[in-house]
Design a protein around this motif. Structure first.
Motif, PDB file in Angstrom:
ATOM      1  N   LEU A  69      20.961  12.447   6.236  1.00 16.79           N
ATOM      2  CA  LEU A  69      20.451  11.562   7.272  1.00 16.79           C
ATOM      3  C   LEU A  69      19.501  12.297   8.204  1.00 16.79           C
ATOM      4  N   GLY A  70      19.256  13.576   7.941  1.00 17.05           N
ATOM      5  CA  GLY A  70      18.453  14.406   8.830  1.00 17.05           C
ATOM      6  C   GLY A  70      16.964  14.121   8.721  1.00 17.05           C
ATOM      7  N   GLY A  71      16.240  14.524   9.772  1.00 17.27           N
ATOM      8  CA  GLY A  71      14.793  14.368   9.794  1.00 17.27           C
ATOM      9  C   GLY A  71      14.341  13.468  10.920  1.00 17.27           C
ATOM     10  N   ILE A  72      13.027  13.275  11.016  1.00 14.51           N
ATOM     11  CA  ILE A  72      12.429  12.392  12.003  1.00 14.51           C
ATOM     12  C   ILE A  72      12.583  10.957  11.512  1.00 14.51           C
ATOM     13  N   SER A  73      13.077  10.059  12.372  1.00 12.69           N
ATOM     14  CA  SER A  73      13.388   8.688  11.949  1.00 12.69           C
ATOM     15  C   SER A  73      12.463   7.644  12.558  1.00 12.69           C
ATOM     16  N   VAL A  74      11.408   8.082  13.230  1.00 14.06           N
ATOM     17  CA  VAL A  74      10.440   7.168  13.834  1.00 14.06           C
ATOM     18  C   VAL A  74       9.036   7.715  13.590  1.00 14.06           C
ATOM     19  N   GLU A  75       8.025   6.918  13.906  1.00 15.49           N
ATOM     20  CA  GLU A  75       6.656   7.409  13.810  1.00 15.49           C
ATOM     21  C   GLU A  75       6.458   8.517  14.839  1.00 15.49           C
ATOM     22  N   ASP A  76       5.814   9.606  14.431  1.00 13.11           N
ATOM     23  CA  ASP A  76       5.659  10.755  15.312  1.00 13.11           C
ATOM     24  C   ASP A  76       4.457  11.576  14.844  1.00 13.11           C
ATOM     25  N   LYS A  77       4.235  12.698  15.510  1.00 13.08           N
ATOM     26  CA  LYS A  77       3.176  13.617  15.113  1.00 13.08           C
ATOM     27  C   LYS A  77       3.439  14.128  13.697  1.00 13.08           C
ATOM     28  N   PHE A  78       2.372  14.320  12.962  1.00 11.71           N
ATOM     29  CA  PHE A  78       2.531  14.760  11.578  1.00 11.71           C
ATOM     30  C   PHE A  78       3.232  16.105  11.493  1.00 11.71           C
ATOM     31  N   SER A  79       2.985  17.002  12.446  1.00 10.21           N
ATOM     32  CA  SER A  79       3.607  18.326  12.386  1.00 10.21           C
ATOM     33  C   SER A  79       5.125  18.224  12.424  1.00 10.21           C
ATOM     34  N   LYS A  80       5.654  17.312  13.230  1.00 12.89           N
ATOM     35  CA  LYS A  80       7.106  17.136  13.302  1.00 12.89           C
ATOM     36  C   LYS A  80       7.636  16.503  12.023  1.00 12.89           C
ATOM     37  N   ILE A  81       6.936  15.474  11.558  1.00  8.27           N
ATOM     38  CA  ILE A  81       7.358  14.808  10.331  1.00  8.27           C
ATOM     39  C   ILE A  81       7.287  15.770   9.150  1.00  8.27           C
ATOM     40  N   MET A  82       6.230  16.583   9.101  1.00 14.81           N
ATOM     41  CA  MET A  82       6.053  17.528   8.001  1.00 14.81           C
ATOM     42  C   MET A  82       7.205  18.527   7.943  1.00 14.81           C
ATOM     43  N   ASN A  83       7.603  19.069   9.079  1.00 12.85           N
ATOM     44  CA  ASN A  83       8.647  20.094   9.079  1.00 12.85           C
ATOM     45  C   ASN A  83       9.990  19.530   8.631  1.00 12.85           C
ATOM     46  N   ALA A  84      10.376  18.400   9.195  1.00 12.49           N
ATOM     47  CA  ALA A  84      11.713  17.861   8.920  1.00 12.49           C
ATOM     48  C   ALA A  84      11.769  17.038   7.641  1.00 12.49           C
ATOM     49  N   ASN A  85      10.775  16.167   7.428  1.00  9.60           N
ATOM     50  CA  ASN A  85      10.861  15.178   6.360  1.00  9.60           C
ATOM     51  C   ASN A  85      10.213  15.615   5.052  1.00  9.60           C
ATOM     52  N   LEU A  86       9.278  16.565   5.113  1.00  7.69           N
ATOM     53  CA  LEU A  86       8.630  17.048   3.896  1.00  7.69           C
ATOM     54  C   LEU A  86       9.148  18.441   3.533  1.00  7.69           C
ATOM     55  N   LEU A  87       8.834  19.428   4.370  1.00  4.96           N
ATOM     56  CA  LEU A  87       9.314  20.781   4.106  1.00  4.96           C
ATOM     57  C   LEU A  87      10.836  20.831   4.114  1.00  4.96           C
ATOM     58  N   GLY A  88      11.443  20.156   5.067  1.00  3.55           N
ATOM     59  CA  GLY A  88      12.902  20.163   5.161  1.00  3.55           C
ATOM     60  C   GLY A  88      13.570  19.577   3.935  1.00  3.55           C
ATOM     61  N   LEU A  89      13.001  18.498   3.410  1.00  3.69           N
ATOM     62  CA  LEU A  89      13.585  17.884   2.221  1.00  3.69           C
ATOM     63  C   LEU A  89      13.401  18.772   0.996  1.00  3.69           C
ATOM     64  N   TYR A  90      12.225  19.387   0.880  1.00  3.49           N
ATOM     65  CA  TYR A  90      12.014  20.345  -0.214  1.00  3.49           C
ATOM     66  C   TYR A  90      13.042  21.472  -0.147  1.00  3.49           C
ATOM     67  N   ASN A  91      13.260  22.004   1.050  1.00  2.00           N
ATOM     68  CA  ASN A  91      14.258  23.065   1.210  1.00  2.00           C
ATOM     69  C   ASN A  91      15.645  22.599   0.788  1.00  2.00           C
ATOM     70  N   LEU A  92      15.985  21.356   1.122  1.00  2.93           N
ATOM     71  CA  LEU A  92      17.299  20.817   0.759  1.00  2.93           C
ATOM     72  C   LEU A  92      17.446  20.728  -0.756  1.00  2.93           C
ATOM     73  N   TYR A  93      16.410  20.248  -1.436  1.00  5.01           N
ATOM     74  CA  TYR A  93      16.506  20.104  -2.887  1.00  5.01           C
ATOM     75  C   TYR A  93      16.499  21.447  -3.603  1.00  5.01           C
ATOM     76  N   GLU A  94      15.768  22.405  -3.083  1.00  6.94           N
ATOM     77  CA  GLU A  94      15.819  23.740  -3.668  1.00  6.94           C
ATOM     78  C   GLU A  94      17.204  24.355  -3.479  1.00  6.94           C
ATOM     79  N   ALA A  95      17.803  24.124  -2.305  1.00  2.00           N
ATOM     80  CA  ALA A  95      19.153  24.640  -2.059  1.00  2.00           C
ATOM     81  C   ALA A  95      20.159  23.957  -2.978  1.00  2.00           C
ATOM     82  N   ALA A  96      20.001  22.647  -3.175  1.00  2.00           N
ATOM     83  CA  ALA A  96      20.904  21.925  -4.077  1.00  2.00           C
ATOM     84  C   ALA A  96      20.752  22.436  -5.509  1.00  2.00           C
ATOM     85  N   ARG A  97      19.530  22.720  -5.913  1.00  3.96           N
ATOM     86  CA  ARG A  97      19.299  23.255  -7.263  1.00  3.96           C
ATOM     87  C   ARG A  97      19.959  24.615  -7.435  1.00  3.96           C
TER      88      ARG A  97
END
Length: 265
Positions: A69-97
């Motif tokens: 459920l983590g990450g930015i949940s509203v419209e926001d600056k791309f830098s914030k969305i990128m860190n949590a919702n893009l890079l953060g999700l990639y990190n989560l999937y690599e950790a799961a792998r």
């Protein structure tokens, strides 16, 4: 499960689900970048920035399932969305792998399809029509999860959450609302299914005026029990109906279709 990880546990939805998760695992690992308060006897608390790959690797270690459920949940600056919702999700999937592919429930969003009209009735095969950078980040998340499933066998439920809260608060939510009880029941179905795959699931209760067809995910056995229609009379007495031309009455994404793109400072 022995250990279930919940990311974004300090957010509104995370806080609501946190108290309900004890029945799903012997130990629940609670994570966020915000204050998590005191740990219950069945909990362990971990402060973690999803953009920190090493920290996420440690966060996922030893977990049998992940409620993401983590990450930015509203419209926001791309830098914030990128860190949590893009890079953060990639990190989560690599950790799961790296840690044995614990099953994931990914909180995607109805804002992946926000520019469909409210008189459109769609299923999981409908092309994405995101209504902002937040919606785009969830499109990315769904694509990333699909690739990890196809390439590495990582199972994920892609739950396009409508409006998950105690009760609907505007007329649009009479179609998009999902009750906490129905979300909890969906979580149970996702983690007990013998085979999950990587389905798109509309996170919505059994509302009379819902726009989304979940028949493709019937194999999971999820049958929502609540209906936003129960709140219609009370809501209409308190909340003015939006004009037909307003986003809340026209687009499935509501106000997100008009929210501005936030510029970087």
């Amino acid at each position: 499960m022995k250990r279930l990880l919940i990311t974004g546990a300090a957010g509104g939805l995370g806080s609501a689900m946190r108290a309900r998760m004890a029945k799903f695992a012997d130990l629940v690992r609670i994570s966020d970048i915000a204050d998590l308060g005191a740990a219950a006897p069945h909990e362990e608390l971990v402060i973690c920035d999803l953009g920190d790959a090493e920290a996420v690797h440690s966060l996922v270690e030893g977990c049998d399932g992940i409620l993401h459920l983590g990450g930015i949940s509203v419209e926001d600056k791309f830098s914030k969305i990128m860190n949590a919702n893009l890079l953060g999700l990639y990190n989560l999937y690599e950790a799961a792998r790296a840690h044995g592919h614990p099953r994931i429930l990914f909180a995607s969003s109805n804002h992946t399809v926000g520019f469909y009209r409210q008189d459109d009735h769609i299923d999981a095969t409908a092309p994405m029509r995101p209504d902002g950078l937040y919606g785009v980040s969830k499109c990315f998340g769904e694509a990333l999860a699909r690739m990890y499933f196809e390439k590495f066998g990582q199972e994920t439920a892609l739950v396009r959450i409508g409006s998950c809260m105690e009760r609907p608060t505007n007329h649009r939510m009479l179609s998009t609302w999902m009750s906490y009880d129905d979300f909890e029941a969906l979580i149970a179905c996702v983690f007990r299914a013998p085979m999950l795959g990587c389905p798109i699931i509309w996170g919505v209760s059994d509302n009379d005026s819902r726009w989304w067809d979940n028949s493709h995910a019937a194999y999971l056995g999820w049958r929502p029990g609540d209906n936003a229609e129960h709140f219609r009379v009370e809501l209409e007495a308190k909340v003015p109906r939006p004009a037909p031309s307003e986003p809340l009455a026209h687009y499935q994404g509501g106000q997100f279709t008009q929210d501005p793109i936030f510029t970087e400072e």
